[in-house]
Design an enzyme around this catalytic site. Structure first.
Site, PDB file in Angstrom:
ATOM      1  N   ASN A  22       0.849  -1.192   0.000  1.00 23.69           N
ATOM      2  CA  ASN A  22       0.000   0.000   0.000  1.00 23.69           C
ATOM      3  C   ASN A  22       0.899   1.263   0.000  1.00 23.69           C
ATOM      4  OD1 ASN A  22      -1.409   2.281   1.067  1.00 23.69           O
ATOM      5  ND2 ASN A  22      -2.999   0.952   1.897  1.00 23.69           N
ATOM      6  N   GLU A  77      -2.368 -13.611   0.564  1.00 30.72           N
ATOM      7  CA  GLU A  77      -3.762 -13.748   1.001  1.00 30.72           C
ATOM      8  C   GLU A  77      -3.866 -13.483   2.494  1.00 30.72           C
ATOM      9  OE1 GLU A  77      -7.216 -16.456   0.075  1.00 30.72           O
ATOM     10  OE2 GLU A  77      -5.477 -17.454  -0.840  1.00 30.72           O
ATOM     11  N   ASP A  89      -0.588  -4.266   9.724  1.00 25.64           N
ATOM     12  CA  ASP A  89      -1.979  -4.562   9.429  1.00 25.64           C
ATOM     13  C   ASP A  89      -2.797  -3.588  10.254  1.00 25.64           C
ATOM     14  OD1 ASP A  89      -3.501  -6.456   7.668  1.00 25.64           O
ATOM     15  OD2 ASP A  89      -4.686  -6.583   9.501  1.00 25.64           O
ATOM     16  N   PHE A 112      -4.388   8.805   3.121  1.00 25.25           N
ATOM     17  CA  PHE A 112      -4.950   7.802   2.209  1.00 25.25           C
ATOM     18  C   PHE A 112      -6.157   7.148   2.887  1.00 25.25           C
ATOM     19  CE2 PHE A 112      -3.563   3.840   4.263  1.00 25.25           C
ATOM     20  CZ  PHE A 112      -2.603   4.322   5.142  1.00 25.25           C
TER      21      PHE A 112
HETATM   22  P1  ITT Z   1      -0.876  -4.225   2.741  1.00 24.36           P
HETATM   23  O1  ITT Z   1      -1.668  -5.448   3.178  1.00 24.36           O
HETATM   24  O2  ITT Z   1      -0.105  -4.461   1.494  1.00 24.36           O
HETATM   25  O3  ITT Z   1      -0.065  -3.669   3.840  1.00 24.36           O
HETATM   26  P2  ITT Z   1      -3.521  -3.023   2.712  1.00 24.36           P
HETATM   27  O4  ITT Z   1      -4.036  -1.673   2.355  1.00 24.36           O
HETATM   28  O5  ITT Z   1      -4.248  -4.202   2.115  1.00 24.36           O
HETATM   29  O6  ITT Z   1      -1.952  -3.076   2.358  1.00 24.36           O
HETATM   30  P3  ITT Z   1      -4.526  -3.720   5.325  1.00 24.36           P
HETATM   31  O7  ITT Z   1      -5.011  -5.066   4.935  1.00 24.36           O
HETATM   32  O8  ITT Z   1      -3.853  -3.559   6.645  1.00 24.36           O
HETATM   33  O9  ITT Z   1      -3.488  -3.147   4.273  1.00 24.36           O
HETATM   34  O10 ITT Z   1      -5.769  -2.717   5.225  1.00 24.36           O
HETATM   35  C1  ITT Z   1      -5.797  -1.552   5.951  1.00 24.36           C
HETATM   36  C2  ITT Z   1      -6.858  -0.641   5.398  1.00 24.36           C
HETATM   37  O11 ITT Z   1      -7.310   0.202   6.476  1.00 24.36           O
HETATM   38  C3  ITT Z   1      -6.261   0.302   4.357  1.00 24.36           C
HETATM   39  O12 ITT Z   1      -6.404  -0.216   3.051  1.00 24.36           O
HETATM   40  C4  ITT Z   1      -7.094   1.574   4.591  1.00 24.36           C
HETATM   41  O13 ITT Z   1      -8.311   1.487   3.908  1.00 24.36           O
HETATM   42  C5  ITT Z   1      -7.372   1.530   6.089  1.00 24.36           C
HETATM   43  N1  ITT Z   1      -6.330   2.307   6.804  1.00 24.36           N
HETATM   44  C6  ITT Z   1      -5.295   1.829   7.548  1.00 24.36           C
HETATM   45  N2  ITT Z   1      -4.535   2.810   8.022  1.00 24.36           N
HETATM   46  C7  ITT Z   1      -5.075   3.949   7.575  1.00 24.36           C
HETATM   47  C8  ITT Z   1      -4.738   5.305   7.697  1.00 24.36           C
HETATM   48  O14 ITT Z   1      -3.646   5.698   8.343  1.00 24.36           O
HETATM   49  N3  ITT Z   1      -5.523   6.201   7.109  1.00 24.36           N
HETATM   50  C9  ITT Z   1      -6.623   5.840   6.427  1.00 24.36           C
HETATM   51  N4  ITT Z   1      -7.003   4.581   6.226  1.00 24.36           N
HETATM   52  C10 ITT Z   1      -6.236   3.626   6.801  1.00 24.36           C
END
Ligand code: ITT
Length: 201
Positions: free
Chosen positions: A9, A40, A69, A150
């Site tokens: 991300n 996954e 996560d 984001f």
């Molecule tokens: P990775 O698994 O590759 O790290 P991901 O985006 O899939 O990326 P997660 O499964 O941990 O990661 O999902 C976390 C989600 O929560 C992320 O996609 C955002 O939608 C939200 N999120 C987490 N931290 C955030 C932040 O600081 N600001 C806004 N949204 C956040």
């Protein structure tokens, strides 16, 4: 010692680079190493999913791998989107559409308290790991505002602020965010465990 960030991300990568840079921890990204795999997330907790990601990247890179996560937990929706924050409302929604979906679900709801949570884990090639958590409490707004950060940042107003997370400067967000807190705690644990941290490891 160099660490690899086990996240794909870009929003997280940017913040983790800033935060770990301040702590003098030397990091490379998955992209730097050309690691292009889908991991996954089959766990049911933030810890399980963070561990899955860090272990997968550690296995390939043979380097200490730091995974994040994280997610948004709302009281009115009984914890949703929680562990499933990244796919809430459908796998292929944009961040903007996901925010709209959340706002729609919470339309007319008075209870708007929520928190961002983050679990950080660093898995070492020897199989041991260090983990830390952070959270940031606030409320879900009734409309999106701001263009920084984001994910759900435009619809989350942290406690003590009159601005959404997306209206804060990067340094301001890092100071109070779930990710900032978890990474600073992780650094303290790393330092305690090794007697040093960062470049001198
Ligand atoms: P990775 O698994 O590759 O790290 P991901 O985006 O899939 O990326 P997660 O499964 O941990 O990661 O999902 C976390 C989600 O929560 C992320 O996609 C955002 O939608 C939200 N999120 C987490 N931290 C955030 C932040 O600081 N600001 C806004 N949204 C956040």
């Amino acid at each position: 010692m160099k660490f690899v960030l086990a996240t794909a991300n870009p929003g997280k990568v940017k913040e983790m680079q800033e935060l770990l840079g301040e702590l003098n921890i030397d990091v490379v990204t998955r992209t730097d190493l050309g690691i292009d795999i889908d991991i996954e997330e089959t766990g049911t907790t933030f810890f399980e999913n963070a561990k899955l990601k860090a272990e997968a990247i550690c296995r390939i890179s043979k380097m200490p791998s730091i995974a994040d996560d994280s997610g948004l937990i709302t009281d009115a929706l009984h914890g949703e989107p929680g562990v499933y924050s990244s796919s809430f409302g459908g796998e292929h929604l944009s961040a903007e559409e996901r925010c709209s979906y959340l706002l729609k679900k919470m339309e007319n709801m008075e209870q708007r308290s929520a928190k961002f949570v983050c679990t950080i884990i660093c898995v070492f090639p020897e199989g041991n790991y260090i983990t830390a958590n952070g959270e940031c409490t606030g409320v879900i707004t009734t409309g999106p505002k701001g263009s920084g950060g984001f994910g759900y940042d435009p619809v989350f107003m942290p406690d003590g602020f009159e601005k959404t997370m997306a209206e804060l400067r990067a340094e301001e967000k890092n100071k109070i965010s779930h990710r900032g807190k978890a990474l600073r705690e992780f650094y303290a644990l790393l330092k305690a465990e090794t007697g040093s941290a960062g470049e001198s490891l």
